[in-house]
Design an enzyme around this catalytic site. Structure first.
Site, mmCIF file in Angstrom:
data_model
loop_
_atom_site.group_PDB
_atom_site.id
_atom_site.type_symbol
_atom_site.label_atom_id
_atom_site.label_comp_id
_atom_site.label_asym_id
_atom_site.label_seq_id
_atom_site.Cartn_x
_atom_site.Cartn_y
_atom_site.Cartn_z
ATOM 1 N N GLY A 1 0.863 -0.733 -0.239
ATOM 2 C CA GLY A 1 -0.418 0.415 0.140
ATOM 3 C C GLY A 1 0.670 1.053 0.179
ATOM 4 N N CYS A 2 -0.077 2.263 0.090
ATOM 5 C CA CYS A 2 0.888 3.677 0.072
ATOM 6 C C CYS A 2 2.005 3.473 1.576
ATOM 7 C CB CYS A 2 -0.252 5.301 -0.316
ATOM 8 S SG CYS A 2 -0.924 4.487 -1.837
ATOM 9 N N GLY A 3 1.995 4.959 1.226
ATOM 10 C CA GLY A 3 2.581 4.901 2.496
ATOM 11 C C GLY A 3 4.235 4.952 2.482
#
Length: 274
Positions: A113-115
């Site tokens: 995922g993002c981050g």
């Protein structure tokens, strides 16, 4: 739309300004942002939106602050390649660094995922960081002077009101370097790349002997990047997160935040401020 590697960081575009019942046609200078892919050995490691300037410094700085290389010499080549959908930073690393990155990729179990880009476990989010033992001290009066100098030097933000900056301040010399970007992480990575290009030696970190100045809040990633380039002091205009404070304490970084005018708050290792 084809993006050019030398694309301008800002554009003048038409807009309609409304105030109550009145409308006025005119123009505004706005910040440009471009999709930038960071590739190593022709494999994409990360894609981010960034200001289309100082991209060589972005690639070098990102590689250093993310621990993909340990010193600038381990970056064998870095090319800025225009692509139909954006810009590719095409990098080749020293053999042992390329092998370590390839091994890391093979351990990835699935999509992320993002981050935090390119991590393979929750534990990896809390990566091992070097301790910063640099004894550099900074007069309290220079915190205000540094942040004022940072603001005055922000050409892109002054035009657009849409850019972050990261600067390097050295007592007795003032604001040595500044880099801007639409992204706060990118601005710090560009600054790290610029510091690396100065080819500082003597076994010290790239940011040894000075303070990093930020126009943003201080999340843990900003502290991690500061530790990777050996910054003894990190000064920001906005607040830190609790995790950022804990990591700064562990790494030996003096974290100063909410630095506005003559006021600031020191969260860790206050002995470096006198």
């Amino acid at each position: 739309m084809m993006q050019d590697a030398s694309a301008r960081p800002s554009l003048v575009l038409p807009r309609l300004a409304r105030q109550g019942d009145r409308a006025e046609a005119g123009f505004r200078t706005v910040a440009e942002e471009t999709a930038v892919a960071l590739t190593y050995g022709r494999s994409t490691h990360a894609v981010m939106m960034a200001s289309p300037m100082a991209l060589e410094e972005l690639g070098l700085g990102f590689s250093l602050t993310e621990g993909l290389i340990g010193e600038p010499a381990e970056m064998l080549s870095l090319d800025v390649v225009p692509r139909p959908a954006g810009i590719e930073l095409r990098m080749e690393l020293a053999e042992h660094r390329a092998a370590a990155l390839a091994s890391r990729r093979r351990r990835l179990a699935g999509p992320l995922g993002c981050g935090l880009c390119g991590i393979e476990s929750l534990e990896a989010a809390s990566r091992s960081l070097p301790a910063v033992a640099d004894p550099t001290r900074l007069p309290a009066s220079e915190i205000e002077a540094g942040m004022e100098a940072l603001s005055a030097a922000q050409a892109l933000h002054r035009e657009t009101r849409a850019a972050h900056a990261a600067g390097f301040w050295r007592s007795g010399e003032g604001l040595v370097l500044l880099r801007e970007d639409v992204g706060r992480h990118n601005a710090l990575d560009k600054l790290a790349g610029a510091l690396a290009r100065q080819e500082r030696r003597g076994g010290q970190g790239l940011a040894a002997g000075g303070a990093l100045l930020l126009t943003s809040r201080v999340s843990v990633e900003m502290v991690q990047k500061a530790a990777m380039i050996g910054a003894p002091l990190l000064v920001a205009v906005s607040a830190p997160t609790a995790l950022a404070i804990r990591v700064a304490e562990q790494c030996g970084i003096t974290l100063v935040a909410l630095a506005r005018g003559a006021c600031c708050e020191i969260f860790t290792h206050p002995g470096r401020i006198h």
